[in-house]
Design a protein around this motif. Sequence first.
Motif, short mmCIF file in Angstrom:
data_model
loop_
_atom_site.label_atom_id
_atom_site.label_comp_id
_atom_site.label_asym_id
_atom_site.label_seq_id
_atom_site.Cartn_x
_atom_site.Cartn_y
_atom_site.Cartn_z
N ALA A 57 0.83 -1.21 0.00
CA ALA A 57 0.00 0.00 0.00
C ALA A 57 0.85 1.26 0.00
CB ALA A 57 -0.93 -0.01 1.22
N ASP A 58 2.03 1.19 0.62
CA ASP A 58 2.91 2.36 0.68
C ASP A 58 3.88 2.42 -0.49
OD1 ASP A 58 1.69 3.14 3.02
OD2 ASP A 58 3.16 2.13 4.30
N TYR A 59 4.04 1.32 -1.21
CA TYR A 59 4.98 1.25 -2.34
C TYR A 59 4.25 0.59 -3.50
CZ TYR A 59 8.21 2.17 1.49
OH TYR A 59 8.83 2.72 2.60
N SER A 60 3.54 1.37 -4.26
CA SER A 60 2.60 0.84 -5.23
C SER A 60 3.27 0.03 -6.34
CB SER A 60 1.78 1.99 -5.84
OG SER A 60 2.64 2.94 -6.45
N GLN A 61 4.52 0.33 -6.66
CA GLN A 61 5.19 -0.37 -7.75
C GLN A 61 5.72 -1.74 -7.33
OE1 GLN A 61 8.22 2.16 -9.38
NE2 GLN A 61 6.78 3.75 -10.05
N SER A 62 5.65 -2.06 -6.06
CA SER A 62 6.26 -3.32 -5.59
C SER A 62 5.40 -4.54 -5.91
CB SER A 62 6.49 -3.25 -4.08
OG SER A 62 5.26 -3.13 -3.38
N GLY A 63 4.09 -4.39 -6.00
CA GLY A 63 3.21 -5.55 -6.14
C GLY A 63 3.48 -6.36 -7.38
N THR A 64 3.61 -5.70 -8.52
CA THR A 64 3.84 -6.42 -9.78
C THR A 64 5.16 -7.18 -9.74
OG1 THR A 64 2.56 -4.80 -11.02
CG2 THR A 64 4.09 -6.16 -12.26
N LEU A 65 6.20 -6.54 -9.26
CA LEU A 65 7.51 -7.20 -9.20
C LEU A 65 7.47 -8.40 -8.26
CD1 LEU A 65 10.51 -7.35 -9.88
CD2 LEU A 65 10.93 -5.76 -7.98
N LEU A 66 6.87 -8.26 -7.11
CA LEU A 66 6.83 -9.37 -6.15
C LEU A 66 6.08 -10.57 -6.73
CD1 LEU A 66 6.15 -7.32 -2.90
CD2 LEU A 66 8.25 -8.56 -3.47
N ARG A 67 5.04 -10.32 -7.51
CA ARG A 67 4.31 -11.43 -8.13
C ARG A 67 5.15 -12.10 -9.22
NH1 ARG A 67 0.81 -7.91 -6.18
NH2 ARG A 67 -1.16 -8.62 -5.29
N GLU A 68 5.92 -11.32 -9.94
CA GLU A 68 6.82 -11.91 -10.95
C GLU A 68 7.84 -12.81 -10.28
OE1 GLU A 68 8.58 -8.80 -13.19
OE2 GLU A 68 6.71 -8.19 -14.18
N ILE A 69 8.37 -12.37 -9.15
CA ILE A 69 9.36 -13.19 -8.44
C ILE A 69 8.72 -14.47 -7.91
CG2 ILE A 69 10.93 -13.24 -6.45
CD1 ILE A 69 11.26 -10.19 -6.79
N ARG A 126 16.25 -5.04 -8.72
CA ARG A 126 14.99 -4.29 -8.83
C ARG A 126 14.26 -4.16 -7.49
NH1 ARG A 126 11.45 -7.04 -13.27
NH2 ARG A 126 10.19 -5.15 -12.91
N LEU A 127 14.37 -5.17 -6.65
CA LEU A 127 13.58 -5.15 -5.42
C LEU A 127 13.92 -3.94 -4.53
CD1 LEU A 127 11.40 -6.70 -3.88
CD2 LEU A 127 13.22 -7.98 -2.74
#
Length: 454
Positions: free
Chosen positions: A378-390, A426-427
């Motif tokens: 919620a505080d880092y909106s760009q993290s969700g897509t990357l975490l799902r890719e990982i 990237r993380l």
Amino acid sequence: MTDRRSAQRDRSAVLRGAVVASGQAAPAGPSRACAASFIRQVGLAALVVWLGTVALAQAQSTPPAVRTEAPAIIVPRPPAELLVPPARASRTDAPLPDAAPLPDAAAVPSRDAGEGVAAGPAGLDGTSVQTGSPDSEALIETEITPVLNQFAASALRLQNAVIRHCAVPSAASEEGLRADFAAAVADSAGILPLSFGSAEAQNAPSFFLTNVGSSVFSTSQLNAMMSGRRPVPRNLAELRTLDQARPLMGLPALERLLIAKNHTRAESLANRCRLALIVAANIEGKARSLRDTWRTGQVEPHWRGDGIELADRLRLRDLIQGAINTIDILNRDARQYAASPSANPALPFASPDIGRIYLVAVVDGLTRQMRCLRRFEADYSQSGTLLREIERAFAVGRARLQNDQTVTDGGVMVAFTQAHTDIIERLPIVFEFDATAFDRVVTSFEDPARPERP
């Protein structure tokens, strides 16, 4: 005249006889009817008086009855799980969102300890993840303590299995020992991403997973003690005084002592058990101590609350650092395993089956760490897509790792190399850190080969 009266008397007699013959009493005169009625009334009155006397006597002689009520019947309420419809099982073959296609990308559910977390975005296995920067207490209770509790419990079961097998060795005790050993290996690998918060947590990987063949000296010491050419330490304190003792005190050493089957005749079970009991005690004690360190708050200040400046950022950095350390270890060991699954002295464990259990558990630990990081989404909106890719890359690599036909075809490393690049480069950026500000425990996958096991 006389004849007429005689005839009337004869007819009256005949009539009286007919009445008697029919069962009816002959009609009486008025005086007789009154007498009979008086007698009946007197008898009825006497009967009523007698019945009243009897009833009064019984009432005086019988104690009063105590009124009792029947106990209430309580109908138990059905269990809650019977009142709520069961949740729909998640599909493991459902398309994975926000991910580039990878070869044979069959999602395999990973083992995680994130149960009981508030609803949030769904993971690859269909479970939900709480979002919003969690405080230290929430992270410890839901992400750290469950993993450490599980390892401490499996270490205790392993210690008991060693005691049982060494006291009364049998095929059954050996089978139980092997099962408990495999469980302890998996749980120890699961704590690798949590190597932060205290010096003890940072050193945990080397405490539990240092290869017994990491040095020639430690290997020769172990062989000498198993064969009786060198005295076995009497207790853990004596073992710790030995030079390069750490490789002799973890799970790989216990595998060499009791799980491996290539022992010489001189390496008697009695000698091996004397040392194995000390090693098992060390593993259980270290696992319990690591758990209690977090339980009692003997950790760095930013894990004891939000009182210090930037505590939430420091906790987030620890989680990313733990992922970086572990992905380096995974890629190094997975590369070695894919090159030679049957026997590879560069791996912590000699048994191919145990080695695979270890690697799969490392993947599961990293997947759990990605789900933990999604709580900050919620505080880092760009993290969700990357975490799902990982997570997707881990699912692919895990599936290939468990398949004998694909473990050596390069597909395993394709998936893990993608995850490695994403975590290292990237993380940190999607969480607004400098990617070069993190330590690297393992800096190269091309480490020199370790000495072969004897």
